[in-house]
Every structure is written in C-alpha cells, then in structure tokens.
Design a protein around this motif. Structure first.
Motif, mmCIF file in Angstrom:
data_model
loop_
_atom_site.group_PDB
_atom_site.id
_atom_site.type_symbol
_atom_site.label_atom_id
_atom_site.label_comp_id
_atom_site.label_asym_id
_atom_site.label_seq_id
_atom_site.Cartn_x
_atom_site.Cartn_y
_atom_site.Cartn_z
ATOM 1 N N UNK A 107 42.649 45.182 41.882
ATOM 2 C CA UNK A 107 43.847 45.702 42.361
ATOM 3 C C UNK A 107 44.826 45.304 43.326
ATOM 4 N N UNK A 108 43.662 43.921 44.202
ATOM 5 C CA UNK A 108 44.527 43.320 45.041
ATOM 6 C C UNK A 108 45.827 42.601 44.435
ATOM 7 N N UNK A 109 45.049 42.275 43.100
ATOM 8 C CA UNK A 109 46.548 41.316 42.474
ATOM 9 C C UNK A 109 47.689 42.478 42.353
ATOM 10 N N UNK A 110 46.922 43.758 41.941
ATOM 11 C CA UNK A 110 48.216 44.833 41.362
ATOM 12 C C UNK A 110 49.504 45.019 42.541
ATOM 13 N N UNK A 111 48.431 44.908 44.240
ATOM 14 C CA UNK A 111 49.234 44.982 45.661
ATOM 15 C C UNK A 111 50.429 43.957 45.905
ATOM 16 N N UNK A 112 49.479 43.015 45.005
ATOM 17 C CA UNK A 112 50.405 41.626 45.317
ATOM 18 C C UNK A 112 51.868 41.700 44.265
ATOM 19 N N UNK A 113 51.719 41.661 43.116
ATOM 20 C CA UNK A 113 52.634 42.491 41.976
ATOM 21 C C UNK A 113 53.598 43.050 43.287
ATOM 22 N N UNK A 114 53.573 43.823 43.580
ATOM 23 C CA UNK A 114 54.272 45.115 44.076
ATOM 24 C C UNK A 114 54.657 44.612 45.400
ATOM 25 N N UNK A 115 54.117 44.098 46.026
ATOM 26 C CA UNK A 115 54.880 42.870 47.255
ATOM 27 C C UNK A 115 55.949 42.608 47.013
ATOM 28 N N UNK A 116 56.207 42.424 45.581
ATOM 29 C CA UNK A 116 56.856 40.789 45.343
ATOM 30 C C UNK A 116 56.309 39.423 45.198
ATOM 31 N N UNK A 117 54.772 39.351 45.566
ATOM 32 C CA UNK A 117 54.598 37.974 45.461
ATOM 33 C C UNK A 117 53.679 37.550 44.023
ATOM 34 N N UNK A 118 53.199 36.369 44.094
ATOM 35 C CA UNK A 118 53.131 35.995 42.796
ATOM 36 C C UNK A 118 50.951 36.186 42.620
ATOM 37 N N UNK A 119 50.696 36.901 41.642
ATOM 38 C CA UNK A 119 48.846 37.172 41.513
ATOM 39 C C UNK A 119 48.164 36.113 41.996
ATOM 40 N N UNK A 120 47.051 35.551 42.028
ATOM 41 C CA UNK A 120 46.599 34.739 42.390
ATOM 42 C C UNK A 120 46.495 33.485 42.856
ATOM 43 N N UNK A 121 47.942 33.863 43.913
ATOM 44 C CA UNK A 121 48.121 33.269 44.962
ATOM 45 C C UNK A 121 48.155 33.636 46.747
ATOM 46 N N UNK A 122 47.473 32.675 47.032
ATOM 47 C CA UNK A 122 47.465 33.409 48.680
ATOM 48 C C UNK A 122 46.186 34.337 48.798
ATOM 49 N N UNK A 123 45.459 34.148 47.681
ATOM 50 C CA UNK A 123 44.222 35.461 47.807
ATOM 51 C C UNK A 123 43.055 34.503 47.837
ATOM 52 N N UNK A 124 41.882 34.943 48.186
ATOM 53 C CA UNK A 124 40.836 33.828 48.502
ATOM 54 C C UNK A 124 39.298 34.541 48.323
ATOM 55 N N UNK A 125 38.587 34.524 48.019
ATOM 56 C CA UNK A 125 37.237 35.206 48.019
ATOM 57 C C UNK A 125 36.127 34.399 47.886
ATOM 58 N N UNK A 126 35.657 34.481 49.421
ATOM 59 C CA UNK A 126 33.875 34.459 49.011
ATOM 60 C C UNK A 126 32.861 34.829 49.341
ATOM 61 N N UNK A 127 31.774 34.926 48.131
ATOM 62 C CA UNK A 127 30.817 35.739 47.821
ATOM 63 C C UNK A 127 29.056 35.191 48.648
ATOM 64 N N UNK A 128 28.318 35.671 48.867
ATOM 65 C CA UNK A 128 27.216 35.400 48.967
ATOM 66 C C UNK A 128 26.361 36.743 49.076
ATOM 67 N N UNK A 129 26.080 36.558 48.285
ATOM 68 C CA UNK A 129 24.639 37.219 47.784
ATOM 69 C C UNK A 129 23.752 36.781 48.782
ATOM 70 N N UNK A 130 22.793 38.164 48.946
ATOM 71 C CA UNK A 130 21.555 37.944 49.753
ATOM 72 C C UNK A 130 20.124 36.986 49.435
ATOM 73 N N UNK A 131 19.688 36.503 49.971
ATOM 74 C CA UNK A 131 18.438 35.856 49.467
ATOM 75 C C UNK A 131 17.459 35.736 50.456
ATOM 76 N N UNK A 132 16.198 36.947 50.009
ATOM 77 C CA UNK A 132 15.107 37.165 51.108
ATOM 78 C C UNK A 132 15.395 37.089 52.136
#
Length: 640
Positions: free
Chosen positions: A340-365
C-alpha cells in the motif's frame, strides 16, 4: 388503575344508575297501573254478577247461582268468590290457587300486588238476599309485569352492549393522545428521544403534547451536545489534525492497555522520509494532502487484513498496533502495508522501497510499554541502518502448538469443559462493596497453564467462539457459581457469538430456564457495536427480556458517536483501560468527564478499568464514576 379504566368505570356506573332509575320508574308505574286495572275489573265483575244473581236468589235456586258464578269464575281472573245466603246463612265458596304458567314462582312470591277484594250485598227491593265477596286473582298483574320487565331487560341489555362498544371505541380514540403521551414520557424518563408526537385536536391535550415535544427536543439536544463534545475533545486531544489518525498520546495509551491484558500481536513503527521529498518539491500543502490520502488508503487496505490501530506519531512516522493475531497473519499485514505504501510512493513520483523503513516488534510474554516501544524503535533503526524496507524482531519463543494442534486441544477442552476460572472483583466507589465479578478462564494442557490471552485468539481464528461461550456459561451454571454469590458474574462474549443467531436462540432458552438469570452480566466489546450494531441490538434484547444484564466493554476506545447507547441501553459501561494510562492533564480530564457524563446522562453505570494504584483511583473518583476494576484488587481463583 389506568385513566381509561377509571373513565370507563365511571361511565359504566352512570349508565347502570340511569338504567336502574328508569327501570324503577317503569316498574312502579306499571305496577300501579295494573293494580288499578285489576281493581276496576273487579268492580265491574262484582256489579255484573250481582245483577245476574238477583233473579236466581229470589227463586232460591242454589244450582242456578252456582252455574252463574262458575261462568264468571272459570275465566281465571279471580282468586276467590264467596256467596253467603242471608236467608239461612248458607255459604258457597269458589277458590283458585295463585299460580301462573310461564312465570317463575319466585317472582310470584315477591307479593308485588296487594290483595284486592270487593264485597257487595245483593238486594231485591228492600229485601237483602245475599252478600257477594270477590277477591281478584293477581295472575294477570304478574303476567303483564313479567312480560314488561323481560322486554325492558332485553332492550336495556342491547343498549348496554351498544353503549359499552361505543364507549370503548370513543374513549380509545379520545384518550389515544394521552396513551401516546404516557409512552413518550416513559421514553423520555429512559432517555430515549424519538420523533415528536402528533398534535391532537383537543385544546388541553394539544398544549400538553407541545410541552412534551419541546422538552424531548431539549433533552435530545443536551445528549447530542455531550456527544459532540466528546467528539470534539477526542479530535482535539487524541487525533492528528493533518492525517485524521490518532496521535502518539492515544497510541501509547492503547499499547499500555493492550499490554495490560493477555493478548498477542505486534507493533509496527514506520518511517516515511519520502514525504520530506514531497514537501521540498511541492510544498507543505501537497505534503499534507498526500499524508491524508495515505492515511485513508492505509485504513482501508489494512483493515481488510486485520483490525488495527493506525496512528501518526511524528511528522513522518506512523505506528500500527495489531492485536490478537498470530505470526502468519502479522506477516500478511506487513506485506499489505509495504504494498500500500509503495503504491502511494509511486503516485508521488518517488522510487518504491526507498526512504521507507519499517520496524516490527512482536509481543513476547509480559512486556511494558517502554520495552515494546524500545524494541520496535530498535527494529526501525536496524532497518534504516541496513537500508532495508523492514526489520522484524520476531518472537523467538517456540510456538506451543500448530494450528491443527490448537484446534484439537481447544475442541477437546470445550467438549469436556476443561476450563478453570478466576474472577476479579469490581468495587463500588461510594462504599466498600462488590457490585460484580468479572470471570476469566484458564486452560491446562499437559503441565502448561494457558491464560485467556494465549488461547482466545485461536478460538476466534478457528471459529470456535460460539462453542466456547456456551461451554463457559454452562460450566458456570453447573458449578452453581450464580447461587454461591449474590454479586453478578460478568462473562465476556466472543465476536462470533454476538453475530450468531443460533447462539441468541440458545441463550434465550438458557436464561428463561435459569432462576438466577438476574445474576448474570454479559459484556460486549465496543468494537462489535460499531461493526455489527444490528446483531448487538438483537442480542441485547434477548438478554434484557430474560432478566439478565449486559455492559459495553472498552467504552470510549473507538472513534465514533455514542448514539448507540440510546438504542442498546446497557446497564453499565467499562471505560477502556487506555484512559487509565493517558497522561493526566486538563484536556484528558475533560474528555473522560465528557464520556462519563454521556453515560450517566442516560442513567448508565460507569466502571473505570485498569486501576493499579490509589492515585489513579482518586483521579477517576473526582469524575463521579460508579465503580472501578484493576489489579488494585487482583483476580483470585474460583473453587469449583
């Protein structure tokens, strides 16, 4: 007695009084008329018979005299005729019994007619021959009087039935505005504000109806104002003005509430530096519009994968909280987010998967908010450092069971009712008393004891919610937990049960057969109300009609109108735990106060949850909440 019955009884009494008066007058007049008629007939008969007997008496003919009297006597109009010869004192008597055909004997025994006698002396010139005494027979009077009374009774009965029908129809039509007014008044007393009543033609009722309509409109306006105030305060304090998403403060409180309950899921932190390029190229207005469109797309697409909370926590940072999801579903959520984010990045004239970062923390106990946020931020920084789209601090703990093993274990536990119980007291604020106890369940598989947060997500995932809820309710009943405590027992319902019509029917039969139904409370999460209000209304009607109670859990968590409170009419609401962790300031206090006022304005009990210490409780007590719940009074095991 209702006003309709009072007026009906008054008209009934007046009608009976009128009938009784008319009947009495008619009876008296008829009785007098018949008495005079019998007396007149007796005089005529006495005179006629005297003239007829004179020649016979002069000749001393006994047989002739008897023949003449028999002619008159056989007509049946005389009770007795007595002829006394003055020459030798001989007396002849003719008698008729007082008995009339087709007339009840009890009516004759009333002696409504006095005995009428006529005595005359029969003479021949100056010579007295005999005395004649005739006593009138009352049969004619009783016969005529009975006929007249019967006709009157039939006539009055017909009139009475007609009058009753017309009176009922007429009174119903006349008093219809009052009946409508009464129902409207009850609805107002219950804080239910429907459409205005139609104005009646009666002047007095017209003024009263107009007054009620005006009062109802004003009370409805008060409730709408409170609802609007809540929405305004939420928007002001907890919503990011550019994206329309919740802000950092709301996200932190939601994470705190999530971690305080047994659950699963993950927190995603997303940094979108490409928005800075949009800002530098097109200005802040285009950037803000891009953020707004991006927020709409994220909400639309991500909710299709799993229910989540999306917040904008900084200029170019977003947070995604996904609750009650297993690892595979969390991975699908991440893939959808990237796409979803890459689609919006493309529409804005930017390159997909660049300047776009995700950190995921799964719950542990057991984790704190700081631990969760730190882990998610570390994952985000690692993603930036490695210049990869995402980095996932996965749960390194080995899964207890595969999905099929979960299905087998849970199905076996439900079928054999293997669940154990704990409950937590909910204390009244005004006095040191317990108003209800919320029931929690545990499950032991082998040597491992699992809390609800570990297995309930799989119950929802495997569509076992209805079976699970039936199992818990039946177990509570079998172990007589409702009999052992006077306090109500609160049971949380799963999403599947709330929308399951068959469960509604089963619950209706169960509650009607249970003599302690008033000691059961069912809790419905607010999210279910917003997602399926119709099913919630049907379920709440079943619960209410059966004498049980129900409440709304996580009240105030969702961003939406509180108007559903008027249609559902819950007995209580539980403020979401996130409010217990929202940083205390004037604006947040105003928001909590507005939520409490909305509920209490509808005469709904307010229970605050997530209370850990006395300081928190003091803050909410000032807001006039009715009861509190939290680890300030921890759960205890239930002995079965």
């Amino acid at each position: 007695m209702t006003l309709f019955r009072q007026i009906y009884a008054l008209l009934f009494g007046l009608f009976l009084l009128t009938i009784a008066s008319v009947a009495y007058v008619q009876f008296s007049e008829t009785q007098g008329f018949l008495s005079k008629q019998m007396e007149s007939d007796l005089n005529n008969a006495s005179n006629s018979l005297g003239l007829m007997l004179t020649p016979v008496l002069e000749a001393g003919d006994d047989a002739g005299a008897e023949t003449l009297v028999n002619v008159i006597f056989e007509g049946g109009y005389y009770q007795q005729i007595k002829l006394t010869w003055l020459v030798d004192g001989k007396q002849q008597v003719w008698n008729n019994s007082v008995k009339v055909d087709n007339i009840p004997q009890w009516f004759i025994n009333l002696n409504l007619f006095k005995t009428i006698k006529k005595q005359t002396t029969i003479t021949s010139g100056w010579l007295q021959l005999a005395t004649l005494e005739i006593t009138a027979h009352p049969g004619f009077g009783y016969q005529e009087l009975w006929r007249i009374i019967s006709d009157i009774i039939i006539l009055f009965s017909i009139l009475f039935l007609i009058a009753i029908i017309f009176a009922r129809v007429g009174l119903s039509w006349i008093l219809k505005p009052l009946n409508t007014l009464s129902l409207h008044a009850k609805q107002i007393a219950a804080q239910q504000f429907g459409p205005d009543m139609p104005t009646p033609k009666t002047r007095e009722l017209k003024e009263l109806v107009n007054a009620f309509n005006s009062m109802s409109a004003q009370l409805k306006q008060v409730f709408n104002s409170l609802d609007e105030e809540v929405s305004a305060l939420r928007k002001k304090n907890l919503v990011d003005q550019v994206s329309g998403l919740p802000n950092r403060q709301y996200m932190v409180s939601r994470v705190n509430g999530w971690l305080s309950e047994p659950s699963t899921g993950a927190l995603y932190l997303v940094k979108m530096d490409w928005l800075e390029d949009v800002h530098s190229k097109y200005g802040f207005q285009v950037r803000d519009e891009t953020i707004r469109i991006l927020a709409e797309k994220l909400q639309h697409h991500q909710d299709e994968i799993a229910s989540s909370v999306i917040a904008r926590i900084a200029a170019y940072e977003f947070a995604f909280l996904v609750e009650d999801c297993e690892h595979d579903q969390l991975a699908k959520y991440l893939q959808s987010l990237i796409r979803t984010v890459n689609k919006e990045i493309s529409k804005a004239g930017c390159k997909p998967n660049e300047q776009f970062y995700i950190g995921v923390a799964e719950r542990l106990g057991q984790m704190t908010v700081s631990d969760m946020l730190a882990q998610a931020d570390n994952a985000l920084q690692q993603s930036i450092k490695d210049d990869k789209v995402f980095h996932w601090f996965e749960n390194t703990q080995k899964q207890l069971f595969t999905r099929e093993e979960w299905r087998n274990n849970l199905s076996h536990a439900i079928k054999n009712k293997k669940f154990q119980f704990r409950w937590q007291s909910i204390q009244l604020c005004a006095k040191d008393e317990i108003c209800q106890r919320e029931l929690y369940c545990q499950l032991q598989i082998g040597d491992t004891i699992l809390h609800a947060g570990q297995f309930v997500p799989y119950i929802e995932l495997l569509s076992l919610g209805t079976m699970f809820d039936r199992c818990l309710i039946e177990t509570v009943n079998e172990h007589r937990l409702l009999e052992r405590n006077y306090e109500r027992v609160a049971i949380n319902l799963t999403y599947q049960s709330i929308s399951d019509v068959d469960f509604h029917l089963w619950l209706k039969q169960f509650l009607r057969a249970n003599k302690y139904a008033e000691r059961i409370c069912f809790e419905i999460p607010e999210a279910s109300v917003y997602s399926d209000l119709e099913s919630c209304e049907n379920l709440c009607k079943v619960i209410r009609d059966s004498g049980a109670q129900f409440g709304i859990d996580h009240f105030g968590r969702q961003f939406g109108s509180m108007a559903y409170l008027q249609s559902l009419r819950p007995n209580y609401v539980k403020l979401d735990q996130s409010f217990a962790y929202i940083e205390e300031n004037q604006h947040n206090s105003e928001l909590c106060r507005a939520l409490v006022n909305v509920a209490k304005g509808l005469d709904i009990q307010v229970i605050v949850t997530g209370i850990q210490e006395a300081k928190q409780l003091t803050r909410f007590t000032e807001l006039r909440v009715d009861a509190y719940q939290g680890f300030i009074v921890p759960p205890v095991n239930v002995k079965l």
